[in-house]
Scaffold this motif. Structure first.
Motif, PDB file in Angstrom:
ATOM      1  N   ILE A  53       0.822  -1.214   0.000  1.00  0.00           N
ATOM      2  CA  ILE A  53       0.000   0.000   0.000  1.00  0.00           C
ATOM      3  C   ILE A  53       0.854   1.261   0.000  1.00  0.00           C
ATOM      4  N   TRP A  54       1.822   1.360   0.918  1.00  0.00           N
ATOM      5  CA  TRP A  54       2.623   2.570   1.034  1.00  0.00           C
ATOM      6  C   TRP A  54       3.420   2.896  -0.236  1.00  0.00           C
ATOM      7  N   PRO A  55       4.049   1.932  -0.901  1.00  0.00           N
ATOM      8  CA  PRO A  55       4.772   2.271  -2.129  1.00  0.00           C
ATOM      9  C   PRO A  55       3.880   2.903  -3.204  1.00  0.00           C
ATOM     10  N   VAL A  56       2.592   2.572  -3.218  1.00  0.00           N
ATOM     11  CA  VAL A  56       1.670   3.170  -4.189  1.00  0.00           C
ATOM     12  C   VAL A  56       1.287   4.582  -3.768  1.00  0.00           C
ATOM     13  N   LEU A  57       1.076   4.799  -2.474  1.00  0.00           N
ATOM     14  CA  LEU A  57       0.637   6.107  -1.972  1.00  0.00           C
ATOM     15  C   LEU A  57       1.761   7.133  -1.884  1.00  0.00           C
ATOM     16  N   GLU A  58       2.963   6.690  -1.630  1.00  0.00           N
ATOM     17  CA  GLU A  58       4.086   7.599  -1.357  1.00  0.00           C
ATOM     18  C   GLU A  58       4.303   8.649  -2.447  1.00  0.00           C
ATOM     19  N   PRO A  59       4.324   8.290  -3.743  1.00  0.00           N
ATOM     20  CA  PRO A  59       4.540   9.321  -4.755  1.00  0.00           C
ATOM     21  C   PRO A  59       3.423  10.363  -4.806  1.00  0.00           C
ATOM     22  N   HIS A  60       2.192   9.964  -4.469  1.00  0.00           N
ATOM     23  CA  HIS A  60       1.053  10.878  -4.546  1.00  0.00           C
ATOM     24  C   HIS A  60       0.966  11.804  -3.341  1.00  0.00           C
ATOM     25  N   LEU A  61       1.549  11.412  -2.234  1.00  0.00           N
ATOM     26  CA  LEU A  61       1.493  12.236  -1.026  1.00  0.00           C
ATOM     27  C   LEU A  61       2.619  13.254  -0.968  1.00  0.00           C
ATOM     28  N   GLY A  62       3.559  13.178  -1.874  1.00  0.00           N
ATOM     29  CA  GLY A  62       4.623  14.172  -1.934  1.00  0.00           C
ATOM     30  C   GLY A  62       5.622  14.054  -0.808  1.00  0.00           C
ATOM     31  N   VAL A  63       5.953  12.870  -0.408  1.00  0.00           N
ATOM     32  CA  VAL A  63       6.942  12.678   0.645  1.00  0.00           C
ATOM     33  C   VAL A  63       8.324  12.940   0.032  1.00  0.00           C
ATOM     34  N   PRO A  64       9.067  13.925   0.558  1.00  0.00           N
ATOM     35  CA  PRO A  64      10.352  14.266  -0.047  1.00  0.00           C
ATOM     36  C   PRO A  64      11.419  13.223   0.261  1.00  0.00           C
ATOM     37  N   ASP A  65      12.399  13.149  -0.628  1.00  0.00           N
ATOM     38  CA  ASP A  65      13.523  12.278  -0.333  1.00  0.00           C
ATOM     39  C   ASP A  65      14.405  12.968   0.705  1.00  0.00           C
ATOM     40  N   GLU A  66      15.381  12.254   1.229  1.00  0.00           N
ATOM     41  CA  GLU A  66      16.176  12.772   2.348  1.00  0.00           C
ATOM     42  C   GLU A  66      16.952  14.031   1.975  1.00  0.00           C
ATOM     43  N   LYS A  67      17.548  14.065   0.777  1.00  0.00           N
ATOM     44  CA  LYS A  67      18.339  15.232   0.384  1.00  0.00           C
ATOM     45  C   LYS A  67      17.463  16.469   0.249  1.00  0.00           C
ATOM     46  N   ALA A  68      16.288  16.319  -0.355  1.00  0.00           N
ATOM     47  CA  ALA A  68      15.382  17.455  -0.508  1.00  0.00           C
ATOM     48  C   ALA A  68      14.899  17.945   0.852  1.00  0.00           C
ATOM     49  N   ALA A  69      14.615  17.031   1.744  1.00  0.00           N
ATOM     50  CA  ALA A  69      14.168  17.405   3.086  1.00  0.00           C
ATOM     51  C   ALA A  69      15.268  18.156   3.826  1.00  0.00           C
ATOM     52  N   ARG A  70      16.515  17.690   3.694  1.00  0.00           N
ATOM     53  CA  ARG A  70      17.643  18.352   4.356  1.00  0.00           C
ATOM     54  C   ARG A  70      17.829  19.771   3.812  1.00  0.00           C
ATOM     55  N   ARG A  71      17.733  19.918   2.466  1.00  0.00           N
ATOM     56  CA  ARG A  71      17.856  21.244   1.857  1.00  0.00           C
ATOM     57  C   ARG A  71      16.766  22.184   2.350  1.00  0.00           C
ATOM     58  N   GLN A  72      15.538  21.689   2.444  1.00  0.00           N
ATOM     59  CA  GLN A  72      14.431  22.516   2.906  1.00  0.00           C
ATOM     60  C   GLN A  72      14.621  22.926   4.363  1.00  0.00           C
ATOM     61  N   LYS A  73      15.112  22.013   5.194  1.00  0.00           N
ATOM     62  CA  LYS A  73      15.354  22.347   6.599  1.00  0.00           C
ATOM     63  C   LYS A  73      16.407  23.440   6.725  1.00  0.00           C
ATOM     64  N   LEU A  74      17.489  23.330   5.946  1.00  0.00           N
ATOM     65  CA  LEU A  74      18.528  24.358   5.985  1.00  0.00           C
ATOM     66  C   LEU A  74      17.985  25.703   5.524  1.00  0.00           C
ATOM     67  N   LYS A  75      17.169  25.696   4.487  1.00  0.00           N
ATOM     68  CA  LYS A  75      16.574  26.926   3.981  1.00  0.00           C
ATOM     69  C   LYS A  75      15.673  27.563   5.049  1.00  0.00           C
TER      70      LYS A  75
END
Length: 96
Positions: free
Chosen positions: A45-67
């Motif tokens: 279930i989760w692999p199907v939902l994950e792309p639609h919920l917009g869960v960021p990958d780790e690098k994108a999340a780290r960049r957003q936190k720094l910003k």
């Protein structure tokens, strides 16, 4: 947890054997269902939902936190020197 231990002792002491067996079976069945449900969620279930919920990958999340951190620091620097609202309120009382 003390209450749980007390209730468990009381249950073990006074419950009929049939009820104890039923409780053990229910506990086992719920654990089995939880494990199966969790496995289904993680694998199918989760692999199907994950792309639609917009869960960021780790690098994108780290960049957003720094910003966000930089923006917060800039806001904090810009806010220094301003009077607090509570101080302004106290000044209003003195003028009356």
């Amino acid at each position: 947890w003390e209450t749980h231990e007390l209730m468990s002792r009381q249950f073990d002491l006074y419950a009929p054997a049939v009820v104890k067996t039923g409780a053990r079976n229910v506990r086992h069945n719920l654990g089995f269902l939880y494990k199966k449900g969790r496995k289904l969620w993680v694998k199918q279930i989760w692999p199907v939902l994950e792309p639609h919920l917009g869960v960021p990958d780790e690098k994108a999340a780290r960049r957003q936190k720094l910003k966000d951190k930089k923006e917060a620091e800039q806001k904090k620097k810009a806010a220094t020197g301003q009077r607090r609202k509570s101080a302004e309120f106290r000044d209003d009382e003195d003028e009356m």
